[in-house]
Design an enzyme around this catalytic site. Structure first.
Site, short mmCIF file in Angstrom:
data_model
loop_
_atom_site.label_atom_id
_atom_site.label_comp_id
_atom_site.label_asym_id
_atom_site.label_seq_id
_atom_site.Cartn_x
_atom_site.Cartn_y
_atom_site.Cartn_z
CG HIS A 1 1.92 -13.71 -6.67
ND1 HIS A 1 1.77 -14.74 -5.77
CD2 HIS A 1 0.74 -13.04 -6.66
CE1 HIS A 1 0.57 -14.68 -5.23
NE2 HIS A 1 -0.08 -13.67 -5.75
N GLY B 1 3.16 -2.32 -2.93
CA GLY B 1 3.84 -1.13 -3.41
C GLY B 1 5.27 -1.33 -3.87
N GLY B 2 5.89 -2.44 -3.50
CA GLY B 2 7.26 -2.69 -3.90
C GLY B 2 8.25 -2.43 -2.79
CD GLU C 1 13.27 2.16 -3.74
OE1 GLU C 1 13.33 3.14 -2.95
OE2 GLU C 1 14.24 1.44 -4.02
CB VAL C 2 6.16 1.21 -0.81
CG1 VAL C 2 5.13 1.42 0.29
CG2 VAL C 2 5.77 1.99 -2.05
N GLY C 3 8.29 -0.24 1.02
CA GLY C 3 8.67 -0.88 2.27
C GLY C 3 9.86 -0.21 2.93
CB THR D 1 9.32 4.88 2.12
OG1 THR D 1 9.97 5.03 0.86
CG2 THR D 1 8.85 6.22 2.64
#
Length: 486
Positions: A362, A431-432, A434-436, A438
């Site tokens: 990926h 989302g990456g 940073e999303v995780g 958060t």
């Protein structure tokens, strides 16, 4: 820094040791030349004034022999073509826009799996008679089959060639029946009572030919029905995806981490569900278009993704969302690495290598490695809990002390934890990191952690309770049989 004279002294000493030791080897070689020649057949070479050559190093001799015959010219040809291609590429790039660049990238990524499948299958084939299916034309037909050329889904070469052979055999049968009905051989005409093929046989062949023609007609009608139904579904899925993108700006909110950190708990949960469901609907369209074309070509495509709202485990997500990729990973990564044939540690290693391959395929970014690690951990924990629950002792205890409804609720509790972590890992993928982070901080770290942690678990509990697959894995029939035993 040492003085130069000292460094020069060390260099001279080192060279002296090397050359003197080489001289000793040279003397021994000359002294035992005849003996070594008789035992190892030293080669006579005119390169160094008739000195004989030690050719016992297989790798050097092998490549030098091939280099003299072909490799030098092939490498020179490659150099010429490469330089010409470089000059042409400077004048005209492979892509003009950013979209064309991504199209090229997606296409090459998927083609990588296709030619890997063909190459490995060709290496694994055992019967020489099967080599006709592994020819260069079949490789081109498989790798460049256009409906799946740009974005998949993944169809392994054995499945592709099996379905193509079925279509080819069907076509041959239809043509042979049609030819024999319209152009019967001389022996098939009843010139006498002793002819080899009677009038009754001809009638049967004509009836079979008519039946085949009727099947062709029915096949055309079926193709039209498949086309109409498929287009209707695709338009609905496309409309639903567009509707979600117009009503919920989930991708834009995920791109704004400060905003994501201030939304309410319900908004946070809704964004998570909307994101994964949009991902599901999106691939219904992206995989549905080539799947429809494959059906019209007479091929059976891999199953379309299953709705993520009906999945409660990491294992189910990998098995039923992208079926083609899952089959590829099992056949060409997991099993060759060792699979489950080498104990617990071997299984853990094979699973880890499979997820590492997926992450690298990926793109190999940091968030993808994190996503792969979470999935590996989730699959490992799920399999461990499943094996524990399936032990006779645990199953007998559950059947003895819990009713059928209570066992279903118990499994829903387990599934809710797995589903929550599954959604979290998917958010990292979509989302990456940073999303995780958060979501992790909002649920587990902040002061209102009990409430924030409770709502996803309660929501997942209700969701898992209504999924028949979650309860089916407990094998209630087996439990009941064991309880009934004395």
């Amino acid at each position: 820094m040492l003085p130069r004279w000292e460094l020069a002294l060390y260099l001279l000493a080192s060279l002296g040791f090397h050359f003197y030791s080489f001289y000793e080897v040279y003397k021994v070689s000359r002294e035992h030349e005849e003996e070594l020649d008789q035992e190892f057949e030293l080669e006579t070479d005119s390169l160094f004034g008739g000195l004989k050559k030690d050719a016992t190093d297989f790798e050097w001799s092998f490549w030098m022999e091939w280099g003299k015959q072909w490799l030098v010219w092939l490498l020179l040809g490659h150099m010429v073509v490469s330089q010409i291609a470089t000059l042409l590429a400077r004048k005209r790039r492979w892509y003009k826009t950013e979209n064309e660049y991504y199209l090229l990238q997606f296409t090459l990524t998927v083609r990588c799996l296709y030619y890997t499948s063909f190459s490995l299958e060709r290496c694994w084939r055992q019967l020489p008679a099967a080599c006709t299916s592994y020819s260069f034309p079949w490789m081109l037909a498989y790798v460049f089959y256009y409906p799946v050329f740009h974005n998949g889904p993944i169809l392994s070469f054995p499945e592709f060639i099996k379905q193509e052979d079925g279509l080819r055999d069907c076509g041959i049968k239809i043509n042979s029946l049609a030819f024999s009905s319209f152009f019967p051989s001389e022996g098939s005409t009843c010139y006498s009572a002793g002819c080899s093929r009677t009038h009754y046989t001809l009638m049967l062949e004509e009836r079979e030919a008519k039946e085949m023609q009727q099947q062709e007609h029915d096949s055309l009608k079926a193709s039209l029905c498949v086309l109409a139904l498929g287009l209707g579904r695709l338009l609905f899925w496309w409309w639903l995806a567009e509707l979600m993108a117009h009503l919920m700006y989930m991708h834009a909110i995920y791109s704004s981490i400060p905003l994501l950190g201030t939304v309410s708990c319900w908004t946070l949960g809704g964004l998570a569900l909307a994101q994964v469901l949009f991902f599901y609907v999106k691939y219904l369209v992206l995989f549905g278009v080539p799947a429809l074309l494959m059906r019209l070509d007479g091929l059976t495509p891999p199953a379309l993704p299953r709705c993520v709202s009906t999945m409660f485990s990491f294992t189910g997500m990998w098995r039923y969302f992208d079926v083609g990729l899952h089959n590829f990973l099992i056949r060409y990564v997991y099993i060759p690495v060792g699979g489950s044939q080498h104990g617990l540690l071997g299984t853990l290693f094979s699973t880890a290598m499979t997820f590492a391959f997926v992450s690298y395929w990926h793109g190999g970014y940091d968030y993808l490695w994190c996503w792969a690690a979470l999935n590996w951990l989730g699959v490992t924990v799920e399999n461990g809990v499943r094996r524990l629950v399936e032990t006779p002792c645990i199953q007998d205890s559950l059947a003895r002390y819990l009713s059928t409804q209570a066992r279903r609720r118990f499994h829903a509790v387990l599934a809710s934890c797995s589903t929550s972590m599954l959604i979290l890992s998917n958010l990292v993928f979509l989302g990456g990191n940073e999303v995780g982070k958060t979501y992790w901080n909002r649920i587990f770290i902040q002061e209102n952690m009990p409430f924030d942690f409770a709502w996803p678990c309660v929501m997942m509990f209700f969701s898992s309770s209504i999924k028949p697959q979650a309860f089916h894995s407990l094998q209630t029939d087996v439990i009941a049989q064991r309880v009934a035993q004395p």
